[in-house]
Design an enzyme around this catalytic site. Structure first.
Site, PDB file in Angstrom:
ATOM      1  N   LYS A 184       8.076   1.271   5.963  1.00  7.33           N
ATOM      2  CA  LYS A 184       6.846   1.197   5.164  1.00  7.33           C
ATOM      3  C   LYS A 184       7.076   1.165   3.652  1.00  7.33           C
ATOM      4  CE  LYS A 184       3.139   3.123   7.975  1.00  7.33           C
ATOM      5  NZ  LYS A 184       2.233   4.249   8.213  1.00  7.33           N
ATOM      6  N   ASP A 194      -3.915   2.331   5.697  1.00 10.23           N
ATOM      7  CA  ASP A 194      -3.909   3.734   6.152  1.00 10.23           C
ATOM      8  C   ASP A 194      -4.840   4.595   5.291  1.00 10.23           C
ATOM      9  OD1 ASP A 194      -2.135   3.555   8.291  1.00 10.23           O
ATOM     10  OD2 ASP A 194      -0.370   3.960   7.064  1.00 10.23           O
TER      11      ASP A 194
END
Ligand code: NAP
Length: 294
Positions: free
Chosen positions: A74, A110
């Protein structure tokens, strides 16, 4: 984009299991779109670099229409993309890649997924937020809370990772953010100021369902809400013990659906069928639990 066919995937390692294929395949089918969603296992860099570059080249050529990114890529993936959305740039982590013209754009859904589900499920008043963990998900959560005006503490076992996150947040102008070791005495000291506890570690995720990131010897902060990013099993040890202590608590399934829905919308430019995606996720969790995985 190639007509109504979407070839999608998730970059991560090790890729044993994920709910994402069920969620996205259900969404494609509900909208009468063709395509597939594959788990793409890429070992940590530098070992996996050539494979990673190869997958991104396939996407540049239009062979893939969308990618999600998970642990351990990520943060490291930022350097391999052409552009970042303001959210991904500020958070310093990417969980979604989409194509815009010739460019690969990194986004972070997110943060929005967490904030939306927090509001829907617990709707806490802005106050003191304690985030357990300092990885990619903690970055998104901490950034979202800071933006909303929360005072934020990052509790981590590897303090240097938490300090990097706090430095990045301070550089963005958020001053009410600090670090502490993820240890009972340290948590106890700040507990009276906490109105929200967020677990952003994988502790409690199936199959380690008996584990909790909150020390069993320590009472929860009185009156706090508890949000566990872990979404499998349906109820985690953390949410169960918090509920037993009389606190409002939820797992991260709603966040998982919302971040997936936002990714789906980036890739297809169509409203995501959230109810269908939720149903698919619930069925996948139940079937995993029946098979003994959760
Ligand atoms: P990550 O980048 O690997 O970070 C994990 C963090 O948890 C690190 O700070 C790590 O500390 C800490 N940690 C791991 N094991 C621990 C343990 N036994 N005790 C204390 N701390 C521990 O992972 P991530 O991407 O942030 O994801 C974290 C969790 O959130 C995962 O369970 C993931 O599935 C979940 N998640 C859920 C959603 C959702 O939509 N619901 C979205 C994203 C992530 P070290 O640095 O010391 O290893």
């Amino acid at each position: 984009m190639r007509g109504d066919i979407y070839h999608l995937g998730l970059l991560g390692w090790p890729m044993k299991y994920s709910l994402s294929p069920d969620i996205h395949m259900a969404a494609l089918q509900a909208l009468d779109l063709g395509g597939d969603y594959h788990l793409l296992s890429i070992s940590p860099l530098p070992g996996g670099e050539a494979t990673l570059i190869g997958v991104l080249e396939r996407m540049r050529r239009g062979e893939l229409q969308g990618l999600n990114v998970t642990v351990p890529h990520k943060q490291v993936i930022l350097g391999y993309l052409d552009r970042l959305t303001p959210a991904a740039g500020a958070i310093g982590a990417v969980n979604t890649i989409f194509r815009q013209g010739e460019e690969l754009v990194g986004d972070n859904t997110d943060r929005a997924g967490f904030l939306k589900d927090l509001e829907t499920t617990l709707s806490p008043a802005v106050g003191g937020g304690l985030v357990l963990g300092a990885g990619g998900a903690a970055r998104a959560v901490a950034h979202g809370l800071c933006e909303q005006g929360w005072q934020v503490w990052i509790a981590a076992r590897r303090l240097n990772r938490a300090e990097d996150l706090v430095d990045a947040l301070r550089k963005l102008g958020f001053q009410f953010v600090s670090v502490l070791p993820l240890k009972p005495d340290e948590l106890k000291a700040i507990s009276p100021n906490c109105t929200l506890v967020v677990n952003a570690t994988p502790v409690g995720m199936a199959p380690q369902t008996e584990a909790s990131p909150w020390p069993s010897t320590l009472a929860f902060p009185p009156g706090a809400s508890v949000y566990d990013l872990v979404y499998m099993p349906e109820e985690t040890m953390l949410t169960k013990t918090a509920a037993k202590a009389g606190l409002p608590a939820t797992t991260g399934l709603g966040m998982l659906i919302e971040q997936a829905a936002l990714s789906f919308e980036r890739w297809t430019s169509r409203p995501a069928p959230r109810m269908v995606m939720r149903q698919a996720a619930l069925e996948a969790v139940a079937s995993t639990q029946r098979m003994g995985g959760g």
